[in-house]
Write a protein that holds these residues in place. Sequence first.
Motif, PDB file in Angstrom:
ATOM      1  N   PRO A 375      36.298  36.274  40.880  1.00 17.91           N
ATOM      2  CA  PRO A 375      36.122  36.878  39.076  1.00 17.91           C
ATOM      3  C   PRO A 375      35.623  36.202  38.464  1.00 17.91           C
ATOM      4  N   VAL A 376      35.081  36.753  37.537  1.00 19.09           N
ATOM      5  CA  VAL A 376      34.898  35.340  36.481  1.00 19.09           C
ATOM      6  C   VAL A 376      35.511  35.008  35.685  1.00 19.09           C
ATOM      7  N   ALA A 377      35.569  33.876  36.047  1.00 22.12           N
ATOM      8  CA  ALA A 377      36.901  32.664  34.763  1.00 22.12           C
ATOM      9  C   ALA A 377      36.656  31.911  34.506  1.00 22.12           C
ATOM     10  N   LEU A 378      37.200  32.373  32.796  1.00 25.65           N
ATOM     11  CA  LEU A 378      36.236  31.539  31.481  1.00 25.65           C
ATOM     12  C   LEU A 378      38.056  30.550  30.748  1.00 25.65           C
ATOM     13  N   THR A 452      34.112  41.283  34.500  1.00 25.11           N
ATOM     14  CA  THR A 452      32.381  41.095  34.023  1.00 25.11           C
ATOM     15  C   THR A 452      32.882  39.729  32.963  1.00 25.11           C
ATOM     16  N   GLU A 453      31.327  39.065  32.855  1.00 20.51           N
ATOM     17  CA  GLU A 453      31.115  38.264  31.437  1.00 20.51           C
ATOM     18  C   GLU A 453      31.445  38.915  30.613  1.00 20.51           C
ATOM     19  N   SER A 454      31.115  39.741  30.471  1.00 20.01           N
ATOM     20  CA  SER A 454      31.477  40.218  28.204  1.00 20.01           C
ATOM     21  C   SER A 454      33.530  40.663  29.275  1.00 20.01           C
ATOM     22  N   GLN A 455      33.978  41.081  29.656  1.00 16.60           N
ATOM     23  CA  GLN A 455      35.448  41.482  29.415  1.00 16.60           C
ATOM     24  C   GLN A 455      35.984  40.112  29.513  1.00 16.60           C
ATOM     25  N   ALA A 458      35.276  38.381  25.662  1.00 19.64           N
ATOM     26  CA  ALA A 458      36.207  39.083  24.389  1.00 19.64           C
ATOM     27  C   ALA A 458      37.735  38.514  24.679  1.00 19.64           C
ATOM     28  N   LEU A 459      38.184  38.616  26.245  1.00 21.43           N
ATOM     29  CA  LEU A 459      39.908  38.264  26.922  1.00 21.43           C
ATOM     30  C   LEU A 459      39.680  37.036  25.879  1.00 21.43           C
ATOM     31  N   LEU A 460      39.277  36.287  26.688  1.00 18.23           N
ATOM     32  CA  LEU A 460      39.310  34.544  25.826  1.00 18.23           C
ATOM     33  C   LEU A 460      39.219  34.523  24.370  1.00 18.23           C
ATOM     34  N   SER A 461      38.145  34.871  23.539  1.00 14.88           N
ATOM     35  CA  SER A 461      38.807  35.065  22.201  1.00 14.88           C
ATOM     36  C   SER A 461      39.401  35.913  21.108  1.00 14.88           C
ATOM     37  N   GLU A 462      39.630  36.834  22.033  1.00 15.29           N
ATOM     38  CA  GLU A 462      41.174  37.434  22.238  1.00 15.29           C
ATOM     39  C   GLU A 462      42.750  36.724  22.075  1.00 15.29           C
ATOM     40  N   GLY A 463      42.571  35.888  23.208  1.00 14.88           N
ATOM     41  CA  GLY A 463      43.626  35.279  22.964  1.00 14.88           C
ATOM     42  C   GLY A 463      44.005  33.672  22.571  1.00 14.88           C
ATOM     43  N   LEU A 464      42.750  33.222  22.360  1.00 14.89           N
ATOM     44  CA  LEU A 464      42.309  32.142  21.041  1.00 14.89           C
ATOM     45  C   LEU A 464      42.998  32.865  20.011  1.00 14.89           C
ATOM     46  N   GLY A 465      42.265  33.879  20.173  1.00 15.78           N
ATOM     47  CA  GLY A 465      43.053  34.048  18.035  1.00 15.78           C
ATOM     48  C   GLY A 465      44.203  34.602  18.005  1.00 15.78           C
TER      49      GLY A 465
END
Length: 475
Positions: A375-378, A452-455, A458-465
Amino acid sequence: MKFGTSGLRGLVEDLEGQPAALYATAFARMLLGAGKIKAGDAILIGRDFRDSSPKIAAICAGALSRAGLRVVDCGTIPTPALALYGLECGCAALMITGSHIPADRNGIKFYRPDGEIDKADEQAIQAQAAALREAGGVDATAGDADEQAEAEAIRLFLARNKALLPAGALKGLKIGVYQHSTVARDLFVDLLDYYGAQVLPLGRSDVFIPVDTEAVSPGTVALMRDWTREFELHAVVSADGDGDRPLVADETGEPIRGDLLGLVAAEHLDAQVAVTPVTSNSGLEEQGLLRIRRTAVGSPFVIAGMAQAVAEGMGGVIGFEANGGTLTASDFIIDGTRLRALPTRDSMLPVLAILQLAAERRMPLSAVVRSYALPVALSDRLENFPLETSSALMAHLRGAQEGLASFLAPIGEIGRVSDIDGLRVRLKDGRIIHFRPSGNAPEMRCYVEARTESQAEALLSEGLGLIRDFAAKRS
């Protein structure tokens, strides 16, 4: 000053002088009281390239001499090299380093003669420090080492790593070494050249640059992308300040996740069991290559997990973290040569293992990464995040289920929740988001996984927000 995921950390102004002497003396007293060393024994000191490290090392040297020990200076050296030399000579050691955190901070990593200290040792050191503080403190006069051993420690570490791959294993690869201010910078060049790679040193700095291999900064990624394009590189490699966490970028300059580096290192050694924190990729278990054991974040927890596996009679035990630091609890045999257990983070093994895999398969690193289909992990972090705010956030999230559901409502519905270290939530759609305060610095970290990378982005950006919004409401 506090113990985090690996060693004691804090602001330089809070460590220089009395505190450095206090904790060095407390460490010596803990070891002497436990019978792990005796008066007159040698104790090693290494350091990174931070401006504050030589002064702190000298203060510790003075304190250790006054505690009745013989101080051996190992110079500017990677932490795993210092640890290996300590195991070889049966000596305790201190590494003066703040690892990947900014230059206004520093720290001390402690090693018993048999390896890195554990959580019980941390508590014992804290207790000794408190008793010394209560008694009026200690003499913080700087001192000199009794002996020098940098060359010998480096020689031993190089010899270990020159036995990991066949001769000429990296021939045909053109590899950039991002040298910045890591103490591993020249060793990487020497080793890659030894294995036949064409090596290009890049970005050497006389000013300390904090490089976090788990949350690689956009600036670092931009550098690596520019270098791979300009010099037509197959990879860029580097490490954090004290050389125990690896950084590998593929032929496009894209960083490779540290937990994948650890998995490849485990395959390289033909390991049977891998101990890794809960923040490592959830797809590791699905690979079917190893038995995976999960822990809280931090090398002391991984080391404890490895020790438990060994105590249960398991062989081929390795550990790794999402930052790429790779540890071994078992001896391994490579082409007839014994690789002794090194139960502390190491950057060299995972770097060499994945480069050889790419060379063997004659595949670009990006293709090697895709072949594992993880899975894509960031992950990323908010720096200078007040500890009281992160504590309040975690208390809120751990409160009533309705509070967590409301907090995450803009992102998705809660599926399963894990509270091993921080709060890790698997959403009903399969995505994962994990909130965790850093154990080393005033930072709030967010980890995510998606298909996916884009998902994932987006999730990382939302979480930090969401974290920023919570902090803003409290201010």
